[in-house]
Write an enzyme that holds these catalytic residues in place. Structure first.
Site, mmCIF file in Angstrom:
data_model
loop_
_atom_site.group_PDB
_atom_site.id
_atom_site.type_symbol
_atom_site.label_atom_id
_atom_site.label_comp_id
_atom_site.label_asym_id
_atom_site.label_seq_id
_atom_site.Cartn_x
_atom_site.Cartn_y
_atom_site.Cartn_z
ATOM 1 N N SER A 109 -27.406 -87.275 37.775
ATOM 2 C CA SER A 109 -28.440 -88.356 36.905
ATOM 3 C C SER A 109 -29.328 -89.004 38.732
ATOM 4 O O SER A 109 -28.124 -89.224 39.741
ATOM 5 C CB SER A 109 -28.334 -88.529 36.197
ATOM 6 O OG SER A 109 -27.435 -90.335 36.390
ATOM 7 N N GLU B 275 -18.242 -80.855 39.299
ATOM 8 C CA GLU B 275 -17.403 -80.428 40.942
ATOM 9 C C GLU B 275 -16.092 -79.863 40.966
ATOM 10 O O GLU B 275 -14.957 -79.645 40.398
ATOM 11 C CB GLU B 275 -17.768 -81.187 42.321
ATOM 12 C CG GLU B 275 -18.795 -81.917 42.171
ATOM 13 C CD GLU B 275 -19.209 -82.878 40.927
ATOM 14 O OE1 GLU B 275 -20.782 -82.786 40.468
ATOM 15 O OE2 GLU B 275 -18.236 -83.359 40.278
ATOM 16 N N ASN C 149 -14.140 -91.325 36.251
ATOM 17 C CA ASN C 149 -13.035 -90.868 36.199
ATOM 18 C C ASN C 149 -12.360 -90.564 37.997
ATOM 19 O O ASN C 149 -13.711 -90.742 38.393
ATOM 20 C CB ASN C 149 -13.134 -88.982 35.606
ATOM 21 C CG ASN C 149 -14.984 -88.602 36.020
ATOM 22 O OD1 ASN C 149 -15.541 -88.991 35.324
ATOM 23 N ND2 ASN C 149 -14.507 -87.887 36.874
ATOM 24 N N HIS D 40 -28.889 -87.759 18.134
ATOM 25 C CA HIS D 40 -28.984 -89.005 18.880
ATOM 26 C C HIS D 40 -30.731 -89.205 18.674
ATOM 27 O O HIS D 40 -30.797 -88.578 19.426
ATOM 28 C CB HIS D 40 -28.368 -89.021 19.119
ATOM 29 C CG HIS D 40 -28.696 -90.045 20.229
ATOM 30 N ND1 HIS D 40 -27.884 -92.093 19.952
ATOM 31 C CD2 HIS D 40 -28.430 -90.553 21.249
ATOM 32 C CE1 HIS D 40 -27.714 -92.194 20.150
ATOM 33 N NE2 HIS D 40 -29.011 -91.915 21.278
HETATM 34 N N1 LIG Z 1 -21.302 -84.856 38.731
HETATM 35 C C1 LIG Z 1 -20.410 -85.682 38.305
HETATM 36 N N2 LIG Z 1 -21.109 -86.208 36.959
HETATM 37 C C2 LIG Z 1 -20.179 -86.802 36.695
HETATM 38 N N3 LIG Z 1 -20.538 -87.640 35.290
HETATM 39 C C3 LIG Z 1 -19.301 -88.394 34.807
HETATM 40 I I1 LIG Z 1 -19.049 -89.801 33.688
HETATM 41 N N4 LIG Z 1 -17.737 -87.633 35.762
HETATM 42 C C4 LIG Z 1 -19.467 -87.276 36.227
HETATM 43 C C5 LIG Z 1 -17.929 -86.244 37.652
HETATM 44 O O1 LIG Z 1 -16.689 -86.398 37.498
HETATM 45 N N5 LIG Z 1 -19.098 -85.698 38.280
#
Ligand SMILES: Nc1nc2[nH]c(I)nc2c(=O)[nH]1
Length: 271
Positions: free
Chosen positions: A212, A193, A235, A70
């Site tokens: 990020s 995590e 999520n 990409h």
């Molecule tokens: N650290 C972390 N980064 C993420 N990026 C995404 I999309 N979901 C997550 C998450 O649950 N934890």
């Protein structure tokens, strides 16, 4: 001008990148920079007409996109009738790629060198608040940088008070009064995590967990940019809900939110 050479001034590379972009896009000055994280891809098209698109690898200091095959691009978009131009940084370098923190924040320094005064940082993240289902956009009010690193070099003491502009957050809430705010916690990643780490982030005052944004925001402030950060909860963070969400649910929630958050972003930037 090798960004990986410690004797190179990263701001010289940013100026070279800005020079290249001015010539490659035909746009001498950009007003706002946009970093589109997971789920935010559609925003650029809603913002206005793409004037030019440049392969990131052609621009000094930018590296090949992490996603194999990409090619990351940098776009210049004319924002509606305003005559203003947005520099859309199509792919970001994450700290976990191990390419060094200078590359993580090079886009911020380049944006400032093109003349931009504002940057909108977007990302996809995990949410700690059960009320924020997948697809919920959340304004970033402040951050916890758990990466144990900084993009700032030398004895340069950068103040980070009000790093996430109260003015721009107010603008965003004029566009969508239902927007919530939260504290974004950056873990180094690339692993997610543990439930215990998510609980720790909560106890520390965090509401969102990601990989990020915080280092980019610090570098943006150092470069004099006004910062707006918006997360898309894709999520519920690990351990927040008993039944772990299926990856499909996460993907479809992100996609479903696409049009709404892209319109939100375009409306905010047009102001
Ligand atoms: N650290 C972390 N980064 C993420 N990026 C995404 I999309 N979901 C997550 C998450 O649950 N934890």
């Amino acid at each position: 001008l090798d960004l990986d050479d410690p004797t190179t001034d990263p701001f010289d590379v940013a100026r070279a990148a800005a020079e290249h972009l001015a010539h490659a896009t035909g746009v001498p000055r950009h007003d706002v920079a946009l970093v589109l994280g997971s789920g935010w891809g559609g925003a650029a098209d809603l913002l206005g007409e793409t004037v030019a698109e440049v392969a990131s690898t052609d621009v000094p200091g930018f590296s090949a996109a992490a996603v194999h095959g990409h090619v990351g691009t940098i776009r210049s978009v004319r924002i509606g009738a305003s005559g203003k131009h947005a520099l859309v940084l199509g792919s970001r370098t994450h700290l976990y790629e191990g390419k060094g923190v200078r590359r993580v924040v090079h886009g911020m320094r380049t944006a400032a060198a093109t003349g931009a005064t504002t940057v909108v940082l977007t990302n996809g993240c995990g949410g700690l608040n059960p009320a924020w289902g997948p697809g919920t956009p959340v304004l970033i009010s402040d951050h916890l940088n758990l990466t144990a690193t900084s993009p700032v070099e030398g004895a340069t003491f950068v103040d980070l008070t009000d790093l996430y502009s109260p003015r721009l957050r107010g603008l965003a809430r004029e566009v969508d009064p239902s927007l919530d705010e939260g504290v974004y916690v950056q873990f180094r990643g690339p692993h997610y995590e543990t439930p215990a780490e998510v609980r720790m982030a909560g106890r520390l005052g965090g509401d969102l967990v990601g990989m990020s944004t915080t280092l980019e925001a610090i570098a943006a402030r150092q470069a004099g940019l006004e910062v707006l950060g918006i997360s898309l909860v894709t999520n519920l963070a690990a351990g927040i809900s008993e039944q772990p969400l299926s990856h499909e649910e996460v993907l479809e929630a992100g996609l479903a939110a696409g049009p709404r958050i892209s319109a939100l972003l375009a409306d905010i930037i047009r102001r």
